[in-house]
Design an enzyme around this catalytic site. Sequence first.
Site, mmCIF file in Angstrom:
data_model
loop_
_atom_site.group_PDB
_atom_site.id
_atom_site.type_symbol
_atom_site.label_atom_id
_atom_site.label_comp_id
_atom_site.label_asym_id
_atom_site.label_seq_id
_atom_site.Cartn_x
_atom_site.Cartn_y
_atom_site.Cartn_z
ATOM 1 N N SER A 319 0.806 -1.221 0.000
ATOM 2 C CA SER A 319 0.000 0.000 0.000
ATOM 3 C C SER A 319 0.838 1.268 0.000
ATOM 4 O O SER A 319 0.299 2.372 0.009
ATOM 5 C CB SER A 319 -0.945 0.007 1.208
ATOM 6 O OG SER A 319 -0.213 0.004 2.421
ATOM 7 N N GLY A 320 2.165 1.129 -0.021
ATOM 8 C CA GLY A 320 3.005 2.301 -0.200
ATOM 9 C C GLY A 320 3.808 2.747 1.002
ATOM 10 O O GLY A 320 4.284 3.890 1.038
ATOM 11 N N HIS A 324 12.656 5.698 3.560
ATOM 12 C CA HIS A 324 13.258 6.463 2.463
ATOM 13 C C HIS A 324 13.881 7.761 2.962
ATOM 14 O O HIS A 324 13.681 8.184 4.118
ATOM 15 C CB HIS A 324 12.213 6.750 1.389
ATOM 16 C CG HIS A 324 11.058 7.593 1.852
ATOM 17 N ND1 HIS A 324 11.151 8.953 2.082
ATOM 18 C CD2 HIS A 324 9.763 7.264 2.126
ATOM 19 C CE1 HIS A 324 9.990 9.422 2.456
ATOM 20 N NE2 HIS A 324 9.120 8.421 2.504
ATOM 21 N N CYS A 342 5.201 6.709 6.070
ATOM 22 C CA CYS A 342 6.523 6.148 5.792
ATOM 23 C C CYS A 342 7.488 6.491 6.925
ATOM 24 O O CYS A 342 7.224 7.354 7.763
ATOM 25 C CB CYS A 342 7.066 6.704 4.478
ATOM 26 S SG CYS A 342 6.188 6.111 3.017
#
Length: 416
Positions: A319-320, A324, A342
């Site tokens: 789902s993302g 990062h 995230c």
Amino acid sequence: MSHTPRLWTVVSCSLLVASFGAGATACGGDDNPLSGHPYDAAAQVAFNQTAGSRPVDPDRPLEVTAKGVDGSRITDVTAVDTHGRRLAGELSAKGDRWHSTVPLAAGVRYTVTVATEDERGAPGQRTLSFETTPAKKLLKVEFGPEEGTYGVGQPLDATLNEPVTDKAARALVERALVVDAKPHVLEGAWHWIDDTHIQYRPKDYWPAHSSVTLRSNLEGIKIGDDMHGAASTPLKLEFGDRVEVITNAASHWMTFKRNGEVVSSLPITTGKPGFATRNGTKVVLGKQYFVRMRGDTVGIGGSEYYNLPVYWATRVTWSGEYVHAAPWSIGSHGYANVSHGCTGMSTGNAAWFYENIREGDLVTVVNSIGDWMPTFGNGYGAWNLDWKEWREGSALLKGTQEGRSPVDSARLRPQV
């Protein structure tokens, strides 16, 4: 009056396997009936299958009977198919009949060897070979992930081209999917996600620097009405170091461990209220040096919409959710959670993380106010289910004692 007991034990000797219609060399002239090679027992036994070029129906059980000539009886029957699998069967107490107790495989060649003895105890032998007709409907199994080297948290996948709903059929499928780990892994189990998807994991993570080969013995085996197993391509995976990452959403720091030792601690930011990062253990799905991240792809719009170029991105959910580089929020790293779910860090730290992580490594989020990572459907969440719950998803192990397979349970039953 003294009677000499009849000798039932057959001494091992070299067997001369021949095609149907050709026999082995007869016993020699020695007075001892066990001293010669097995004689051709063609006159003593009969088969319900016929040798020849015409394949037979695999749904018809194989049967071997003794004709009763010279007081002869059957002592053993071995039926082996093209793949070296023995056909299970049952021999009567009198030795006058043997029959198969499971369906024959489809599209294979069987070699049946029958051992007999006459009233003097002399051994005979007869061999029959025949083929079975191909299956009308095939159950195909595709293994995953792709061959390569992974982290120790990587589960194994088996995808079926046809649904399997019956419990007995599911157990048959599980039994035929062979997981060969080196070094040996003591406990592991399949878990049915749905009718066409199965996932395998050991009780604990795979041993570091181990390997596993996954293969299927289903080819030709009857699974359901008109459906038999198809051939499948084996899969071999290697495992690297044991890499475990702990993301603490409350302290805003990440701990990176390799083989049990902490190698780095990094300041981070995770999801803010309303977008909190999911708790639980996730398995790395892949890495991308550059990803264009847009809010509308995950249903985020309005004042929260974003459209950002993101570098050094390590994916942990479909789902993302990524780990990062997030240079735009560097002032919050180690202090506050400001992302949309995230885990963000500086560009330098993200590059280091990217270079030191691989697919199959473990990323566990703790102390977040978010929901839990689901077991299935959004990546690999298998490690969030305890071992007892995981076993309950197995058609073979459900309801059995932990630490024992059904075979173990049968072997360890007390003698009565």
